[in-house]
Design an enzyme around this catalytic site. Structure first.
Site, short mmCIF file in Angstrom:
data_model
loop_
_atom_site.label_atom_id
_atom_site.label_comp_id
_atom_site.label_asym_id
_atom_site.label_seq_id
_atom_site.Cartn_x
_atom_site.Cartn_y
_atom_site.Cartn_z
N HIS A 99 0.81 -1.22 0.00
CA HIS A 99 0.00 0.00 0.00
C HIS A 99 0.85 1.27 0.00
O HIS A 99 0.32 2.36 -0.26
CB HIS A 99 -0.98 0.00 1.18
CG HIS A 99 -0.37 0.18 2.53
ND1 HIS A 99 -0.15 -0.86 3.41
CD2 HIS A 99 0.06 1.30 3.18
CE1 HIS A 99 0.37 -0.39 4.53
NE2 HIS A 99 0.52 0.91 4.41
N ASN A 134 5.36 4.45 9.35
CA ASN A 134 6.08 3.24 9.76
C ASN A 134 5.78 2.06 8.84
O ASN A 134 6.45 1.03 8.90
CB ASN A 134 5.70 2.83 11.19
CG ASN A 134 6.66 3.38 12.23
OD1 ASN A 134 6.26 4.11 13.13
ND2 ASN A 134 7.94 3.05 12.10
N SER A 135 4.73 2.18 8.03
CA SER A 135 4.36 1.07 7.15
C SER A 135 5.54 0.64 6.29
O SER A 135 6.17 1.47 5.63
CB SER A 135 3.20 1.48 6.24
OG SER A 135 2.01 1.61 6.98
N ASP A 185 0.16 -7.76 1.24
CA ASP A 185 0.56 -6.36 1.43
C ASP A 185 2.08 -6.22 1.48
O ASP A 185 2.61 -5.37 2.20
CB ASP A 185 -0.07 -5.75 2.68
CG ASP A 185 -0.02 -4.22 2.66
OD1 ASP A 185 0.11 -3.65 1.54
OD2 ASP A 185 -0.09 -3.59 3.73
N LEU A 238 -4.27 -26.62 0.19
CA LEU A 238 -4.39 -28.04 0.49
C LEU A 238 -5.70 -28.60 -0.05
O LEU A 238 -5.90 -29.81 -0.05
CB LEU A 238 -4.34 -28.26 2.01
CG LEU A 238 -2.97 -28.19 2.67
CD1 LEU A 238 -3.12 -28.29 4.19
CD2 LEU A 238 -2.07 -29.32 2.16
N GLY A 239 -6.60 -27.71 -0.48
CA GLY A 239 -7.90 -28.19 -0.94
C GLY A 239 -8.78 -28.61 0.22
O GLY A 239 -9.48 -29.62 0.14
N VAL A 240 -8.75 -27.83 1.29
CA VAL A 240 -9.55 -28.15 2.46
C VAL A 240 -10.03 -26.85 3.09
O VAL A 240 -9.33 -25.84 3.06
CB VAL A 240 -8.73 -28.98 3.48
CG1 VAL A 240 -7.54 -28.18 3.99
CG2 VAL A 240 -9.59 -29.44 4.64
N LYS A 241 -11.25 -26.87 3.61
CA LYS A 241 -11.72 -25.71 4.37
C LYS A 241 -12.50 -26.20 5.58
O LYS A 241 -12.96 -27.35 5.63
CB LYS A 241 -12.57 -24.77 3.52
CG LYS A 241 -13.93 -25.31 3.12
CD LYS A 241 -14.71 -24.22 2.38
CE LYS A 241 -16.10 -24.71 1.99
NZ LYS A 241 -16.88 -23.63 1.33
N GLY A 242 -12.61 -25.32 6.57
CA GLY A 242 -13.28 -25.75 7.79
C GLY A 242 -13.59 -24.59 8.70
O GLY A 242 -13.44 -23.42 8.34
#
Length: 462
Positions: free
Chosen positions: A107, A212-213, A137, A269-273
């Site tokens: 940014h 500081n960014s 970012d 990984l092809g996984v969601k939860g």
């Protein structure tokens, strides 16, 4: 464990104050001492100067300028067009290689055409962007017209930090010049920050202010452990809650940039939860809520090939604790394609380890303009079928199916009823849409479900 420069400096100071010096036989033991809190006034007077001398020369000021096209309705009344407006930003950066590779926040340099970097010793260099990654970012710059090797900070991605460790934030707040502030690590693995869906941040109370960014968060060895990127504040100034992108992600972006990539490959990984709640933890016999309960596994993906099943609880990746989807995304995102990872999984009350290899998201992230629907009530709609790579690029769920609208023929029914480019058509008459051809079955009166801006909308075709 690393022996910090501050610890060595403190040892010298205590020795000078009459404390016994370690013998040669004790030196190795002394170097391996665990972290200890200050015990007396003398310890509290220990200076950070040795760390600052090592780290500060590699922290730079970044000034950037760009030209933005803006519309002025009043000016357009008299036949004028868009006006050019010069924009600018000031931030910080860190030299991570002696040949002029600089890391900063995306940014700080986004939409900027002219970037200039000023070193702590007042040398100035123009810079070009090698890679800008909006998701993390992090941006990587190459300084130009160098006249020799530059001071650089070592990226420490070993993740040996602990909550309570001393850290320094070095940057250029408010454009006043290089400034050093100190604090401690307040928390690790912060994921629910709203900064990024794939970020796991270091939280610190070291004061971080505008400018500081992109600056350095360093440990007591003077090594880079994070890039300061955001603050939580109601006033715009530091309130003691700052966040830094961990060094593991910084290294991943730097390696991609130096390797010639123009973007960071997204891995999965092809996984969601879902995060394990207190109620679920009790039902599983866990002593506390921890881990990610798997709700979906992508067929043929890395997790499926490794044997992950719906209902499993993933508690760690390569020994690093995972407690939500953001944490899992971060752990996977710091790997390289085809890297092996060890998944610690709780199943049926037993803990087991499954091995998987992370991979890039399947599908084409940029499939072009797509196909035009040639029949039915949606004739004239142009779209592309969603795939995991495209969904991820658009900021959506890689598990989602549907067709993304890329164009609309003038006076077609889809255009007249108010469909827009970037709408996602997910259902026709209650049936999931997985291809552009599936839209051809829509007739007058068909029920249509679309997703627009994260909102699910339902209506009937006239």
């Amino acid at each position: 464990m690393k022996t910090s420069r501050l610890a060595l400096a403190a040892a010298v100071m205590l020795s000078a104050c009459g404390q016994p010096q370690p013998s040669k036989a004790q030196e190795g033991v002394f170097a391996e001492q665990p972290r200890v809190a200050p015990r007396d006034a003398g310890s509290l007077k220990t200076s950070f100067a040795p760390v600052v001398r090592e780290a500060a020369p590699a922290v730079v000021n970044i000034s950037a300028r760009g030209v933005q096209q803006v519309r002025d309705p009043f000016f357009e009344l008299f036949g004028g067009g868009p006006q050019s407006r010069v924009t600018g930003s000031i931030g910080s950066g860190v030299i991570v290689r002696a040949d002029g590779i600089v890391v900063t926040n995306n940014h700080v340099i986004q939409n900027m055409q002219q970037i200039r970097v000023t070193l702590n010793d007042r040398r100035e260099y123009p810079a070009k962007v090698l890679l800008a990654d909006e998701r993390s970012d992090i941006a990587v710059l190459q300084l130009e017209n160098l006249d020799g090797a530059l001071p650089a900070l070592r990226i420490d991605d070993q993740e040996q930090q602990e909550v309570g460790d001393l850290v320094l934030a070095i940057g250029n707040p408010f454009g006043v010049g290089q400034t050093v502030t100190n604090g401690i690590i307040s928390a690790l693995n912060r994921t629910e920050t709203g900064i990024s869906d794939s970020g796991s941040f270091i939280q610190t109370d070291a004061p971080i202010n505008p400018g500081n960014s992109g600056g350095a968060l360093v440990d007591m060895d003077g090594d880079l452990i994070g890039i300061n990127t955001a603050i939580f504040s109601r006033t715009g100034s530091s309130s003691g809650v700052g966040f830094a992108v961990p060094a593991a992600m910084v290294r991943r972006v730097v390696e991609s940039a130096v390797g010639g990539a123009k973007s960071v490959e997204r891995l999965w990984l092809g996984v969601k939860g879902d995060a394990v709640s207190a109620d679920i933890a009790r039902s599983l016999g866990l002593e506390r809520p921890r881990g990610l309960m798997v709700t979906d596994v992508y067929a043929g993906g890395p997790a499926a090939r490794a044997g992950i099943e719906q209902g499993d609880v993933i508690t760690a990746i390569d020994g690093a604790e995972v407690n939500d989807q953001g944490g899992l995304n971060f752990r996977v995102g710091t790997k390289a394609p085809n890297d092996a990872v060890a998944l610690t999984v709780l199943r049926d009350g037993r803990t087991r380890t499954l091995n998987a290899r992370v991979s890039t998201l399947p599908g084409d992230a940029d499939p072009g303009q797509g196909t035009v629907v040639g029949q039915g009530a949606l004739a004239g709609l142009q779209g592309v079928a969603l795939n995991p790579a495209l969904a991820d690029r658009l900021g959506g769920d890689p598990f989602t199916n549907g067709v993304v609208v890329t164009g609309l023929q003038r006076n077609s029914i889809p255009a007249r009823i108010g469909l827009r480019p970037n709408d996602l058509v997910v259902q026709v008459d209650g049936r999931a849409v997985t291809s552009v051809a599936a839209l051809g079955r829509a007739q007058r009166g068909s029920e249509l479900v679309i997703v627009r801006g994260g909102n699910r909308l339902t209506g009937r075709l006239p």
